[in-house]
Write an enzyme that holds these catalytic residues in place. Structure first.
Site, short mmCIF file in Angstrom:
data_model
loop_
_atom_site.label_atom_id
_atom_site.label_comp_id
_atom_site.label_asym_id
_atom_site.label_seq_id
_atom_site.Cartn_x
_atom_site.Cartn_y
_atom_site.Cartn_z
N GLU A 1 10.29 -10.24 -19.28
CA GLU A 1 9.78 -9.39 -20.37
C GLU A 1 10.85 -9.14 -21.43
O GLU A 1 12.02 -9.01 -21.08
CB GLU A 1 9.32 -8.05 -19.78
CG GLU A 1 8.18 -8.23 -18.81
CD GLU A 1 7.81 -6.93 -18.08
OE1 GLU A 1 8.36 -5.86 -18.43
OE2 GLU A 1 6.98 -7.00 -17.18
N HIS B 1 3.24 -4.36 -20.42
CA HIS B 1 3.88 -3.42 -19.47
C HIS B 1 3.62 -1.96 -19.87
O HIS B 1 4.54 -1.23 -20.24
CB HIS B 1 5.39 -3.70 -19.37
CG HIS B 1 5.99 -3.12 -18.12
ND1 HIS B 1 7.05 -3.68 -17.46
CD2 HIS B 1 5.66 -2.02 -17.39
CE1 HIS B 1 7.37 -2.96 -16.40
NE2 HIS B 1 6.52 -1.93 -16.34
N LEU C 1 0.86 -1.20 0.00
CA LEU C 1 0.00 0.00 0.00
C LEU C 1 0.89 1.25 0.00
O LEU C 1 0.89 2.04 0.93
CB LEU C 1 -0.94 -0.01 1.21
CG LEU C 1 -2.11 0.95 1.13
CD1 LEU C 1 -3.13 0.50 0.11
CD2 LEU C 1 -2.78 1.11 2.50
N GLY C 2 1.68 1.37 -1.08
CA GLY C 2 2.54 2.54 -1.22
C GLY C 2 1.83 3.60 -2.05
O GLY C 2 0.60 3.72 -2.01
N ARG D 1 5.76 -5.88 -10.61
CA ARG D 1 6.85 -6.55 -11.31
C ARG D 1 6.49 -8.03 -11.43
O ARG D 1 6.00 -8.64 -10.47
CB ARG D 1 8.17 -6.43 -10.53
CG ARG D 1 8.81 -5.06 -10.61
CD ARG D 1 9.40 -4.78 -11.99
NE ARG D 1 10.08 -3.50 -12.05
CZ ARG D 1 9.53 -2.36 -12.47
NH1 ARG D 1 8.27 -2.34 -12.88
NH2 ARG D 1 10.24 -1.24 -12.51
N ILE E 1 1.34 3.86 -5.36
CA ILE E 1 0.40 3.31 -6.34
C ILE E 1 -0.70 2.51 -5.64
O ILE E 1 -1.88 2.64 -5.97
CB ILE E 1 1.15 2.44 -7.38
CG1 ILE E 1 2.10 3.32 -8.20
CG2 ILE E 1 0.16 1.71 -8.30
CD1 ILE E 1 3.05 2.55 -9.12
P1 NAP Z 1 6.17 2.54 -3.07
O1 NAP Z 1 5.46 3.81 -2.79
O2 NAP Z 1 7.55 2.35 -2.59
O3 NAP Z 1 5.24 1.35 -2.53
C1 NAP Z 1 5.68 0.06 -2.42
C2 NAP Z 1 4.89 -0.64 -1.32
O4 NAP Z 1 5.33 -2.01 -1.24
C3 NAP Z 1 5.05 -0.04 0.03
O5 NAP Z 1 3.78 0.13 0.58
C4 NAP Z 1 5.85 -1.06 0.84
O6 NAP Z 1 5.34 -1.06 2.17
C5 NAP Z 1 5.52 -2.36 0.12
N1 NAP Z 1 6.61 -3.31 0.22
C6 NAP Z 1 7.92 -3.11 -0.01
N2 NAP Z 1 8.62 -4.24 0.21
C7 NAP Z 1 7.72 -5.17 0.59
C8 NAP Z 1 7.82 -6.52 0.97
N3 NAP Z 1 9.02 -7.15 1.02
N4 NAP Z 1 6.71 -7.20 1.30
C9 NAP Z 1 5.50 -6.57 1.28
N5 NAP Z 1 5.35 -5.28 0.92
C10 NAP Z 1 6.44 -4.59 0.60
O7 NAP Z 1 6.22 2.26 -4.63
P2 NAP Z 1 5.16 2.72 -5.75
O8 NAP Z 1 5.52 4.06 -6.26
O9 NAP Z 1 3.78 2.50 -5.22
O10 NAP Z 1 5.49 1.65 -6.89
C11 NAP Z 1 5.31 0.27 -6.63
C12 NAP Z 1 5.90 -0.57 -7.75
O11 NAP Z 1 5.08 -0.51 -8.90
C13 NAP Z 1 7.26 -0.09 -8.27
O12 NAP Z 1 8.33 -0.57 -7.47
C14 NAP Z 1 7.32 -0.64 -9.67
O13 NAP Z 1 8.00 -1.88 -9.70
C15 NAP Z 1 5.86 -0.87 -10.04
N6 NAP Z 1 5.44 -0.02 -11.18
C16 NAP Z 1 4.95 -0.62 -12.30
C17 NAP Z 1 4.54 0.17 -13.36
C18 NAP Z 1 3.98 -0.42 -14.62
O14 NAP Z 1 4.14 0.19 -15.68
N7 NAP Z 1 3.29 -1.53 -14.56
C19 NAP Z 1 4.66 1.57 -13.30
C20 NAP Z 1 5.16 2.13 -12.13
C21 NAP Z 1 5.54 1.32 -11.06
P3 NAP Z 1 6.27 -1.45 3.41
O15 NAP Z 1 7.51 -0.61 3.28
O16 NAP Z 1 5.43 -1.14 4.59
O17 NAP Z 1 6.54 -2.91 3.25
#
Ligand code: NAP
Length: 324
Positions: free
Chosen positions: A264, A282, A155-156, A235, A158
């Site tokens: 990918e 993607h 729950l970051g 991912r 996105i």
């Molecule tokens: P973010 O703000 O850092 O959110 C990531 C979330 O994952 C945090 O809530 C974190 O919470 C949790 N997390 C981290 N490590 C974890 C673990 N080991 N187990 C469980 N939860 C964990 O990142 P964001 O900006 O939302 O982006 C998330 C991801 O989306 C990116 O890293 C990227 O890979 C992907 N993405 C994909 C696309 C696409 O085109 N499909 C585009 C953009 C991003 P805690 O720290 O509390 O664990």
């Protein structure tokens, strides 16, 4: 900056012309991608390079840093940085920046699109109509989003944007991450398996990398149950792809909507052959609007750094504001 102080920047796998133009206006720009001999280019200009501008999912490792002894900053296109060795960067005092926030809404929109498409079989309905089958018979009834509970893994930025959208759909919302978020009222589960047991939709929004590799495994999919829907916009590595294929094939879960894959742009034939999958190449952040904003933030990070104002959006592992 006087002309002879103009920093040398190396562009790697960053193909947007607007990014290259903005960088060329401020820096001495070099390109690695179209170089016939990358090794020769690195030998010739490596010692002068102070900044890297890199494309999404671009592997950046310690061996490259060895060739760039005066590198200060890696500015990456995208929020995920699991292909960059940030540990090696941190040890060398190199700051790594990414493009958070500017893409969250776009990716969250797509997650909801994938969820609806997977539950209501929207692409399948489209194919059915185009094939002329409707003239013979109505499209079969589908599963529903009604009365579902949706679990968000991560729950970051996105994940929260997804949750905000889900509120409008009248579904229950729960989440798992390493730490509970005090600012939200959604149900927190301290284990992924616990979350999967409590919900029948799992949306993956946690980062890739060794810590999350394969954490959505056969046990998690079984816990989701036969009505289960998996959506992955994070991912491919976070899901055990072989286990997912087996769960979809065996009816352990109902369907999946996937924007990302383990290897990918290779997508397993088994996944493509399944009728209960919706697959995208993607494209989570892939709109003109959002990619332009990401490109701007990539260049702004470099400009801000070399003007001495620090990075705008460094990753947490390299929080420093000056060259070390
Ligand atoms: P973010 O703000 O850092 O959110 C990531 C979330 O994952 C945090 O809530 C974190 O919470 C949790 N997390 C981290 N490590 C974890 C673990 N080991 N187990 C469980 N939860 C964990 O990142 P964001 O900006 O939302 O982006 C998330 C991801 O989306 C990116 O890293 C990227 O890979 C992907 N993405 C994909 C696309 C696409 O085109 N499909 C585009 C953009 C991003 P805690 O720290 O509390 O664990």
């Amino acid at each position: 900056m006087t002309p002879d102080q103009t920093p040398d920047i190396l562009l790697i796998r960053q193909t947007r012309p607007d990014v290259a133009e903005r960088l060329a206006a401020r820096f001495r720009l070099h390109r690695l991608d179209d170089a016939p001999d990358r090794d020769a280019v690195l030998s010739a200009i490596g010692p002068r390079i102070r900044g890297l501008a890199v494309g999404a999912m671009c592997p950046i490792d310690a061996a490259l840093f060895d060739r760039l002894p005066h590198l200060e900053i890696v500015s990456s296109f995208g929020v995920g940085y699991d292909t960059i060795d940030v540990g090696a960067a941190a040890r060398r005092g190199i700051v790594v920046t990414h493009t958070p926030d500017v893409l969250s809404d776009e990716v969250a929109d797509l997650a909801l699109g994938l969820l609806l498409a997977a539950v209501r079989r929207i692409p399948q309905g489209d194919r059915y109509l185009r094939a002329g089958h409707w003239r013979a018979a109505s499209f079969p009834l589908t599963a529903s989003l009604r009365e579902r509970r949706v679990g968000i893994l991560g729950l970051g930025r996105i994940g929260q944007a997804i949750a905000t959208r889900l509120e409008g759909f009248g579904v229950g919302i729960a989440y798992h991450g390493r730490t509970p978020r005090a600012e939200v009222s959604y149900a927190y589960h301290d284990s992924l398996i616990g979350l999967a047991q409590a919900v029948d939709v799992l949306i993956v929004a946690a980062p890739g990398g060794p810590e999350t590799r394969g954490i959505v495994d056969a046990a998690v999919l079984a816990a989701l149950g036969p009505e289960g829907i998996v959506v992955n916009i994070a991912r491919g590595s976070v899901i055990d792809e072989a286990a997912l294929i087996e769960a979809l094939r065996a009816g352990t879960i109902h369907a999946a909507g996937l924007d990302v894959f383990e290897n990918e742009p290779q997508v397993p034939d088994a996944l493509i052959a399944l009728e209960n999958t919706v697959l995208l190449p993607h494209v989570g952040s892939g709109s003109h609007h959002t990619r332009t904003a990401m490109g701007r933030l990539l260049t702004d990070n470099l400009v801000s750094w070399f003007e001495g104002d620090g990075p705008l959006t460094p990753v947490p592992e390299t929080p420093w504001s000056r060259a070390r």
